[in-house]
Write a protein that holds these residues in place. Structure first.
Motif, PDB file in Angstrom:
ATOM      1  N   LEU A 120       0.849  -1.180   0.000  1.00  0.00           N
ATOM      2  CA  LEU A 120       0.000   0.000   0.000  1.00  0.00           C
ATOM      3  C   LEU A 120       0.890   1.238   0.000  1.00  0.00           C
ATOM      4  CD1 LEU A 120      -2.599  -0.920   2.802  1.00  0.00           C
ATOM      5  CD2 LEU A 120      -2.928  -1.132   0.338  1.00  0.00           C
ATOM      6  N   SER A 121       0.286   2.373  -0.252  1.00  0.00           N
ATOM      7  CA  SER A 121       0.984   3.645  -0.170  1.00  0.00           C
ATOM      8  C   SER A 121       0.014   4.703   0.339  1.00  0.00           C
ATOM      9  CB  SER A 121       1.533   4.060  -1.541  1.00  0.00           C
ATOM     10  OG  SER A 121       2.152   5.333  -1.481  1.00  0.00           O
ATOM     11  N   SER A 122       0.538   5.697   1.046  1.00  0.00           N
ATOM     12  CA  SER A 122      -0.322   6.754   1.592  1.00  0.00           C
ATOM     13  C   SER A 122      -0.668   7.807   0.541  1.00  0.00           C
ATOM     14  CB  SER A 122       0.361   7.412   2.791  1.00  0.00           C
ATOM     15  OG  SER A 122       0.441   6.514   3.871  1.00  0.00           O
ATOM     16  N   GLU A 123      -0.953   7.353  -0.659  1.00  0.00           N
ATOM     17  CA  GLU A 123      -1.354   8.221  -1.761  1.00  0.00           C
ATOM     18  C   GLU A 123      -2.789   7.888  -2.152  1.00  0.00           C
ATOM     19  OE1 GLU A 123       2.259   8.647  -4.698  1.00  0.00           O
ATOM     20  OE2 GLU A 123       2.241   6.615  -3.865  1.00  0.00           O
ATOM     21  N   VAL A 124      -3.484   8.872  -2.658  1.00  0.00           N
ATOM     22  CA  VAL A 124      -4.864   8.663  -3.093  1.00  0.00           C
ATOM     23  C   VAL A 124      -4.914   7.557  -4.146  1.00  0.00           C
ATOM     24  CG1 VAL A 124      -6.849   9.720  -4.231  1.00  0.00           C
ATOM     25  CG2 VAL A 124      -5.499  11.052  -2.611  1.00  0.00           C
ATOM     26  N   GLY A 125      -5.803   6.593  -3.928  1.00  0.00           N
ATOM     27  CA  GLY A 125      -5.969   5.498  -4.874  1.00  0.00           C
ATOM     28  C   GLY A 125      -5.043   4.325  -4.637  1.00  0.00           C
ATOM     29  N   LYS A 126      -4.069   4.481  -3.742  1.00  0.00           N
ATOM     30  CA  LYS A 126      -3.122   3.400  -3.456  1.00  0.00           C
ATOM     31  C   LYS A 126      -3.129   2.997  -1.985  1.00  0.00           C
ATOM     32  CE  LYS A 126       0.120   4.950  -7.056  1.00  0.00           C
ATOM     33  NZ  LYS A 126       1.531   5.376  -7.335  1.00  0.00           N
ATOM     34  N   ASN A 127      -4.067   3.523  -1.233  1.00  0.00           N
ATOM     35  CA  ASN A 127      -4.034   3.332   0.218  1.00  0.00           C
ATOM     36  C   ASN A 127      -4.974   2.252   0.730  1.00  0.00           C
ATOM     37  OD1 ASN A 127      -6.333   5.001  -0.438  1.00  0.00           O
ATOM     38  ND2 ASN A 127      -6.503   5.519   1.739  1.00  0.00           N
ATOM     39  N   LYS A 128      -5.552   1.467  -0.184  1.00  0.00           N
ATOM     40  CA  LYS A 128      -6.526   0.470   0.248  1.00  0.00           C
ATOM     41  C   LYS A 128      -6.454  -0.758  -0.634  1.00  0.00           C
ATOM     42  CE  LYS A 128     -11.500  -0.027   1.158  1.00  0.00           C
ATOM     43  NZ  LYS A 128     -12.819   0.662   1.144  1.00  0.00           N
ATOM     44  N   CYS A 129      -6.606  -1.944   0.005  1.00  0.00           N
ATOM     45  CA  CYS A 129      -6.684  -3.213  -0.725  1.00  0.00           C
ATOM     46  C   CYS A 129      -8.120  -3.725  -0.614  1.00  0.00           C
ATOM     47  CB  CYS A 129      -5.706  -4.227  -0.132  1.00  0.00           C
ATOM     48  SG  CYS A 129      -5.811  -5.869  -0.878  1.00  0.00           S
ATOM     49  N   GLU A 130      -8.821  -3.738  -1.723  1.00  0.00           N
ATOM     50  CA  GLU A 130     -10.244  -4.089  -1.710  1.00  0.00           C
ATOM     51  C   GLU A 130     -10.488  -5.536  -1.295  1.00  0.00           C
ATOM     52  OE1 GLU A 130     -12.620  -2.057  -2.002  1.00  0.00           O
ATOM     53  OE2 GLU A 130     -11.603  -0.267  -2.779  1.00  0.00           O
ATOM     54  N   SER A 131      -9.525  -6.417  -1.533  1.00  0.00           N
ATOM     55  CA  SER A 131      -9.737  -7.847  -1.275  1.00  0.00           C
ATOM     56  C   SER A 131      -9.489  -8.241   0.184  1.00  0.00           C
ATOM     57  CB  SER A 131      -8.835  -8.685  -2.188  1.00  0.00           C
ATOM     58  OG  SER A 131      -7.468  -8.406  -1.933  1.00  0.00           O
ATOM     59  N   ILE A 132      -8.897  -7.340   0.970  1.00  0.00           N
ATOM     60  CA  ILE A 132      -8.612  -7.641   2.378  1.00  0.00           C
ATOM     61  C   ILE A 132      -9.278  -6.572   3.249  1.00  0.00           C
ATOM     62  CG2 ILE A 132      -6.836  -7.972   4.149  1.00  0.00           C
ATOM     63  CD1 ILE A 132      -4.917  -8.819   1.976  1.00  0.00           C
ATOM     64  N   PRO A 133     -10.362  -6.914   3.942  1.00  0.00           N
ATOM     65  CA  PRO A 133     -11.038  -5.931   4.798  1.00  0.00           C
ATOM     66  C   PRO A 133     -10.080  -5.302   5.808  1.00  0.00           C
ATOM     67  CG  PRO A 133     -12.370  -7.915   4.584  1.00  0.00           C
ATOM     68  CD  PRO A 133     -11.041  -8.223   3.960  1.00  0.00           C
TER      69      PRO A 133
END
Length: 425
Positions: free
Chosen positions: A235-248
């Motif tokens: 992940l990265s603390s950038e917009v669009g890179k800060n979340k993994c949809e497959s892992i709650p």
């Protein structure tokens, strides 16, 4: 065979530690917590437990009455985790500073919450008492009335004599395979004859340590961050890179552009306060470090924020002063804005574990703090069935951080409860 497996939980918060109690085979019959939102989360995860929400000082008689309505027996175990902020080393340091400035009373009322706890113990006579708190609890002095002060452990022991035996022990969670160097004080007393005999022989109620900083034939190495979270998607603390949809809950906050620049240039194990020049490449700029003044640990005030060779702004924590309009260093110790190490367990998780300014909370190699899900793994919560939702509505990221940071690793509590049950069998 142990027939009575009933538990009373005090200061239950959201019930993270109780997940370990339940996994050991004990039954939590009744709980008490002050904060309404914690009570709701607790009830979501323990619908079979009767919960009393409110101030233990005002409700101790009601708690005892309700217990006697629910059970004809004394509790097998009373489990209590009084608030630790008034006992933690961080809080003590801040409080001392406030006292010296004449802004705070001498006594922290949270430290006196052990008094209604012990009053309930004396009324309900549990077989076992399990207290969990910070290491500083053993050195905490509390007012007990009539102008008298007493060490909190001495107070517990004297109030429970002659029926109970036991005492406190310092535990590093990493010694039990938990990927976190969380040091706690575990205090256990018992009136069980089997328990007393065991304590007289071994001087401890704790399970044997399974891991060690220095591994040996009978102890495994500490579980590292790489072992615990190294398999998770980046992940990265950038917009669009800060979340993994497959892992709650594998999600991190987005950083402001300037903060991201500081973190981006911070090597593993280092703090952004020591970052060197990205313009000319000069690596000799003074490091932040720390110093002591009048016996107090304070942050340095002379660490440069501009390159001493080319004058360029260094990627170090700074801010524009609203009064002067000039850029200045953000106050902080050299543990702030610091990356963790892949090859070590995580430091103690706090409620601020998603804050880059918190002590050693930046990911070892990715430009971000820990994700919520990584916090769940490091606190061993992910090993159990626990819902961070109320009425099917997920709680906020901030609430998650608070619940995780204030909790006890349920694996530790499960191991301790299993040891107590083993002693009784």
């Amino acid at each position: 065979m142990i027939e009575n497996r009933s538990v009373l939980s005090l200061f239950s918060s959201a019930g993270i530690g109780e997940v370990g109690i339940k996994a050991s085979g004990l039954n939590i019959l009744l709980s008490n917590e002050l904060l309404r939102n914690r009570c709701l989360l607790y009830q979501e995860n323990f619908p079979e437990t009767t919960s009393i929400c409110g101030d233990i000082w005002k409700l101790q008689d009601e708690i005892c009455k309700k217990w006697n309505e629910l059970s004809l027996q004394s509790p097998f175990l009373i489990y209590a985790t009084p608030p630790c902020q008034g006992m933690s080393f961080n809080s003590v340091g801040k409080r001392l500073q406030e006292i010296r400035a004449g802004r705070k009373p001498k006594d922290d009322p949270r430290n006196r919450l052990i008094i209604p706890t012990i009053d309930i113990v004396k009324k309900l006579h549990p077989q076992w008492l399990l207290l969990e708190n910070v290491e500083g609890m053993q050195n905490t002095i509390i007012p007990i009335g009539n102008g008298e002060y007493k060490n909190i452990i001495d107070y517990i022991r004297e109030e429970l004599l002659p029926d109970y035996e036991g005492g406190p022990e310092i535990v590093n969670c990493a010694d039990y395979g938990i990927p976190q160097t969380r040091v706690r004080l575990i205090t256990i007393f018992t009136r069980s004859e089997k328990g007393k005999a065991y304590y007289r022989e071994y001087g401890s109620f704790l399970p044997s340590r399974t891991h060690s900083f220095v591994p040996s034939e009978d102890k495994l190495p500490w579980v590292s961050l790489r072992d615990a979270i190294g398999d998770l998607p980046a992940l990265s603390s950038e917009v669009g890179k800060n979340k993994c949809e497959s892992i709650p809950w594998h999600i991190v906050p987005v950083m402001k552009k300037e903060k991201f620049w500081w973190v981006q240039n911070t090597p593993e194990k280092e703090t952004a306060y020591n970052n060197q020049c990205v313009e000319c490449g000069y690596n000799g700029n003074q490091r932040h470090g720390m110093c002591f003044v009048d016996g107090r640990h304070i942050s340095r005030k002379d660490t440069p924020i501009y390159c001493e060779q080319c004058g360029a702004l260094l990627p170090r924590p700074t801010i524009i002063d609203k009064k002067t309009g000039e850029r200045r260093r953000i106050k902080g110790f050299d543990s702030a804005y610091r990356r963790m190490s892949w090859d070590s367990p995580a430091p103690t998780l706090t409620q601020n574990f998603q804050s880059e300014a918190s002590d050693k909370k930046i990911h070892p190699s990715q430009h971000r703090t820990l994700s919520i899900y990584e916090g769940l793994r490091l606190q061993t919560i992910s090993d159990y069935d626990y819902k961070f939702s109320i009425n099917n509505q997920a709680i906020s990221m901030n609430s998650c951080c608070h619940v995780i940071g204030e909790s006890v690793p349920p694996r530790l509590i499960e191991l301790i409860c299993r040891k107590i049950l083993n002693i009784e069998e």
